[in-house]
Design an enzyme around this catalytic site. Structure first.
Site, mmCIF file in Angstrom:
data_model
loop_
_atom_site.group_PDB
_atom_site.id
_atom_site.type_symbol
_atom_site.label_atom_id
_atom_site.label_comp_id
_atom_site.label_asym_id
_atom_site.label_seq_id
_atom_site.Cartn_x
_atom_site.Cartn_y
_atom_site.Cartn_z
ATOM 1 N N ALA A 26 8.023 -5.616 114.317
ATOM 2 C CA ALA A 26 9.265 -6.256 114.755
ATOM 3 C C ALA A 26 9.664 -5.963 116.202
ATOM 4 O O ALA A 26 10.228 -6.818 116.888
ATOM 5 C CB ALA A 26 10.400 -5.847 113.824
ATOM 6 N N ASP A 105 7.037 -14.611 112.543
ATOM 7 C CA ASP A 105 7.790 -15.563 113.370
ATOM 8 C C ASP A 105 6.927 -16.571 114.124
ATOM 9 O O ASP A 105 7.454 -17.480 114.763
ATOM 10 C CB ASP A 105 8.694 -14.804 114.357
ATOM 11 C CG ASP A 105 7.917 -13.770 115.182
ATOM 12 O OD1 ASP A 105 6.773 -14.065 115.607
ATOM 13 O OD2 ASP A 105 8.464 -12.673 115.400
ATOM 14 N N HIS A 120 1.534 -10.468 107.067
ATOM 15 C CA HIS A 120 2.572 -10.803 106.084
ATOM 16 C C HIS A 120 2.874 -12.301 106.038
ATOM 17 O O HIS A 120 3.912 -12.710 105.539
ATOM 18 C CB HIS A 120 3.860 -10.003 106.367
ATOM 19 C CG HIS A 120 3.712 -8.538 106.118
ATOM 20 N ND1 HIS A 120 4.467 -7.589 106.757
ATOM 21 C CD2 HIS A 120 2.872 -7.851 105.302
ATOM 22 C CE1 HIS A 120 4.103 -6.379 106.330
ATOM 23 N NE2 HIS A 120 3.137 -6.513 105.458
ATOM 24 N N THR A 187 6.212 -1.037 116.199
ATOM 25 C CA THR A 187 6.341 -0.909 114.750
ATOM 26 C C THR A 187 6.537 0.549 114.374
ATOM 27 O O THR A 187 5.949 1.439 114.980
ATOM 28 C CB THR A 187 5.119 -1.477 113.998
ATOM 29 O OG1 THR A 187 5.238 -1.165 112.613
ATOM 30 C CG2 THR A 187 3.805 -0.943 114.524
ATOM 31 N N SER A 188 7.395 0.770 113.384
ATOM 32 C CA SER A 188 7.598 2.132 112.904
ATOM 33 C C SER A 188 6.437 2.543 112.002
ATOM 34 O O SER A 188 6.302 3.695 111.631
ATOM 35 C CB SER A 188 8.921 2.242 112.156
ATOM 36 O OG SER A 188 8.988 1.245 111.167
ATOM 37 N N ASN A 211 5.927 2.729 121.236
ATOM 38 C CA ASN A 211 7.103 2.459 120.408
ATOM 39 C C ASN A 211 8.291 3.225 120.985
ATOM 40 O O ASN A 211 8.117 4.278 121.581
ATOM 41 C CB ASN A 211 6.844 2.903 118.958
ATOM 42 C CG ASN A 211 7.775 2.243 117.961
ATOM 43 O OD1 ASN A 211 7.974 1.021 117.997
ATOM 44 N ND2 ASN A 211 8.369 3.011 117.081
#
Ligand SMILES: [Zn+2]
Length: 237
Positions: A26, A105, A120, A187-188, A211
């Site tokens: 994200a 997206d 995903h 991304t985490s 990050n």
């Protein structure tokens, strides 16, 4: 090491790499004004139900109006444009790389990336669950029911509780295994099974994380704690 020295070291690894795999989440799309739904100020704030509950087959089929309202309000941003991170990753992948993204997206494809694995799924791959006909975003925006057969329409994203497409998983593992450089950005890295992909890396592959917050990762991983947009802006790709 300061951030500029770290970026220079990442640049050297980029220049030397034969095949690169990017893993993104994200944080790569937030500069394009797509909210990070897993962050504290994400789109689920103020909603009494968890994302796991709403983004499930259960809600899709039993409360389709709620599901539709939720995705339309919180997930679709059809006017969003790719940013510098999408653009540079696209250039790099089209030369000698692959992107595996958690994002749904479609911005990497919009940026012209020809080697994208959408782990995903894709919000804009919309279809009727009854007849499997493809549905346009504009039609789905108007109604979650397929006019022809009253089938429930859904986006082709992996809902909570649904498995990752097997071909996607196999291809992702292959690409990681073939890479001498893996760059994880925005991304985490806590979402299973995405986070497990790193287990398939070559023993001598270089691994970088970019990050804005620290990420749980093996100790041989080099980490740049900085906004991904700032880092990619400085990279020559
Ligand atoms: Zn249909």
């Amino acid at each position: 090491m300061d951030v500029d020295k770290q970026i220079a070291a990442l640049q050297a690894d980029l220049n030397a790499a034969h095949h690169i795999t990017y893993l993104t989440g994200a944080g790569v799309s937030t500069p394009s004004h797509i909210p990070d739904y897993r962050s504290k100020n994400g789109i689920y704030n103020g909603i009494s139900e968890s994302p796991e509950q709403i983004l499930s087959e259960e809600t899709l089929f039993h409360q389709p109006a709620k599901f539709h309202h939720f995705v339309m309000e919180n997930m679709y941003f059809p006017d969003a444009k790719p940013n510098i991170i999408h653009q540079k990753i696209a250039t790099s992948c089209n030369k000698n790389g692959t992107l595996i993204t958690q994002n749904v997206d479609g911005l990497d494809k919009k940026a012209g990336n020809k080697h994208v694995i959408e782990f995903h799924g894709d919000l804009y791959n919309i279809y009727c669950t009854k007849c499997h006909e493809k549905i346009s975003y504009d039609s789905y925006k108007k109604s979650y029911l397929h006019e022809k057969d009253q089938g429930i329409i859904r986006p082709g994203i992996v809902l909570y509780g649904e498995p990752i497409n097997e071909k996607v998983l196999t291809k992702s593992v292959e690409k990681i295994h073939d890479s001498d450089l893996v760059i994880i950005a925005g991304t985490s890295f806590v979402v299973y099974p995405f986070a497990q992909l790193l287990a398939y890396r070559q023993a001598n592959a270089k691994i970088w994380v970019v990050n804005n917050t620290p990420v749980p990762a093996p100790k041989e991983v080099s980490t740049i704690i900085e906004n991904a947009e700032k880092v990619f802006d400085k990279l020559y790709i």
